[in-house]
Design a protein around this motif. Sequence first.
Motif, PDB file in Angstrom:
ATOM      1  N   MET A   1     -18.428  20.380 -44.344  1.00 25.56           N
ATOM      2  CA  MET A   1     -18.372  20.169 -45.797  1.00 25.56           C
ATOM      3  C   MET A   1     -19.776  20.302 -46.364  1.00 25.56           C
ATOM      4  N   GLN A   2     -19.846  20.495 -47.656  1.00 29.26           N
ATOM      5  CA  GLN A   2     -21.158  20.438 -48.300  1.00 29.26           C
ATOM      6  C   GLN A   2     -21.094  19.686 -49.620  1.00 29.26           C
ATOM      7  N   LEU A   3     -22.284  19.312 -50.124  1.00 25.44           N
ATOM      8  CA  LEU A   3     -22.361  18.542 -51.369  1.00 25.44           C
ATOM      9  C   LEU A   3     -22.901  19.446 -52.459  1.00 25.44           C
ATOM     10  N   ASP A   4     -22.272  19.442 -53.653  1.00 23.55           N
ATOM     11  CA  ASP A   4     -22.855  20.267 -54.716  1.00 23.55           C
ATOM     12  C   ASP A   4     -23.958  19.471 -55.421  1.00 23.55           C
TER      13      ASP A   4
ATOM     14  N   THR B   1     -14.731  13.800 -46.342  1.00 25.12           N
ATOM     15  CA  THR B   1     -14.371  14.871 -45.406  1.00 25.12           C
ATOM     16  C   THR B   1     -12.866  14.882 -45.157  1.00 25.12           C
ATOM     17  N   VAL B   2     -12.260  13.699 -45.178  1.00 24.02           N
ATOM     18  CA  VAL B   2     -10.824  13.618 -44.921  1.00 24.02           C
ATOM     19  C   VAL B   2     -10.013  13.926 -46.186  1.00 24.02           C
ATOM     20  N   VAL B   3     -10.431  13.355 -47.325  1.00 25.26           N
ATOM     21  CA  VAL B   3      -9.527  13.435 -48.480  1.00 25.26           C
ATOM     22  C   VAL B   3      -9.770  14.606 -49.435  1.00 25.26           C
ATOM     23  N   CYS B   4     -10.968  15.190 -49.438  1.00 25.83           N
ATOM     24  CA  CYS B   4     -11.230  16.256 -50.422  1.00 25.83           C
ATOM     25  C   CYS B   4     -10.440  17.515 -50.066  1.00 25.83           C
ATOM     26  N   ASP B   5      -9.853  18.133 -51.097  1.00 30.31           N
ATOM     27  CA  ASP B   5      -9.129  19.388 -50.857  1.00 30.31           C
ATOM     28  C   ASP B   5     -10.116  20.518 -50.588  1.00 30.31           C
ATOM     29  N   ALA B   6     -11.151  20.577 -51.450  1.00 28.32           N
ATOM     30  CA  ALA B   6     -12.134  21.652 -51.291  1.00 28.32           C
ATOM     31  C   ALA B   6     -13.194  21.228 -50.287  1.00 28.32           C
TER      32      ALA B   6
END
Length: 465
Positions: free
Chosen positions: A351-354, A381-386
């Motif tokens: 994942m990454q952070l904007d 990491t678990v719940v985000c769709d993107a």
Amino acid sequence: MPAERFPMQDQLLSILNALEDGIFITDLMGRPLWVNRASLDQLACSETHLFASDVYRLEEEGIFSPSVTRFVIDERRPVSVVHRYRGKDYLVNGRLFSLYGGEPDAVLVQTRNLGEDVLATRAPNETQALLDYALRQLRKVRQEQVRPLDKDARLSRSPVYRRCLDLIERAAAADTTVLLTGETGVGKSWLVSRLHQLSARHDKPLIHVNCAAIPEALLEAELFGHVKGAFTGASREGREGYVALAEGGTLFLDEIGDLPATLQPKLLQLLQERVYHPLGGKPTHADVRIVAATNADLAGKVREGSFRSDLYYRLNIIPVRVPPLRERREDILALARYLLMRVGERLQRPMQLDRSALRALLKYSWPGNVRELENLLERMTVVCDATTITADDLELEVSHEQASPFPVEEGLQDGETLPERMTELERRLVIETLEREGSTRRTARALGVSQSWLMRRIKRYGIAR
Ligand SMILES: Nc1ncnc2c1ncn2[C@@H]1O[C@H](COP(=O)(O)OP(=O)(O)OP(=O)(O)O)[C@@H](O)[C@H]1O
């Protein structure tokens, strides 16, 4: 290329530098570890600049476009691509590999100039075979000659936390009692493992005992062990306690403030005479280093009479105060990226952070410290769709937004001068903006200064990039 960055026998250096293929090795955070001559020529970037940076920043600066290393780190799989770069075509192979022969801990990118042929006369696997041989040798050399790379030491840009890491390093060598204090989740246990790893006892056990988690009635038997039939309910064979299990190593007594009054003189005896009494057994000699931690105010407990003062002074030989995350804001983004990478690896979801998320992380006050940050990133990491986390995803409570780190109404600290405060403010702003913006060009724009002014400050403050 500097041997001290990556100690290697001269012959291996010659082999790797003689290759026409570029070889570029980084750790899993994308920080360059070693690069051969061909790769440096291809990148047309100074060695100093390369080693002061990481692939994320180098990509932002256009030195990689895009970075194969970053792709391998994010995707956790090998990749082969053809890149057109300065008018030439390159075949670029990237893969994870292990410097120590265990889990992958580095990325190897090999670059071949296709324009110059990939000649039919050259067996296609020749370079690969040579490289594999060199890497096998390299692993051997590293295992024999050097201690593992210290992956975490570069994690802090905060002077207060660096002092704390320094103290841990010194204490590790001294083999004496250490008392860590600090809020919950600041990383006390993490520092104790580091201390143990750095100490001469590192190949012996580190036993972690949470004094608050074991019922008072059982704690003595758990700590000191018991002989058979020592008390009703005792196991028939008797049992070794944590002190015996830690023999030769480190006994970590967490939440020491909760050690019951009945056990305090027994711990004092262990500290002073290196002797303890298993329940129902004879006095036994112990060779353990004791490290204790607490998030309670132990000195206050001494004042109110619930903790023995002699034990407190005996434990407090090397006191280490671990600062809360809000006092080391310079580290928030680097830690967030590192923890996100670690959790992504574990859950197989990079994942990454904007930028909005980075700003939100910096604004928040982190009452639960590093643990709260780690848990939040795991949840994301678990719940985000993107796979890109935004400030909206984080939902950090506004009530926990941080007040200015330099409140004017509080005035200066004891002995602090106005110029000192101004310098510190400038240093922190430069670090935080660099962390958030990534490239020096964007940082200079965000701060409203020229890039050369910024570069001078980076140098002056010794900001590692
Ligand atoms: N410098 C660091 N680098 C990477 N991870 C860290 C660092 N410091 C802390 N952590 C991580 O943060 C989490 C909380 O740290 P730790 O359990 O050591 O805190 P603690 O101070 O012992 O907490 P408590 O007082 O509640 O026991 C752990 O998962 C740990 O791995």
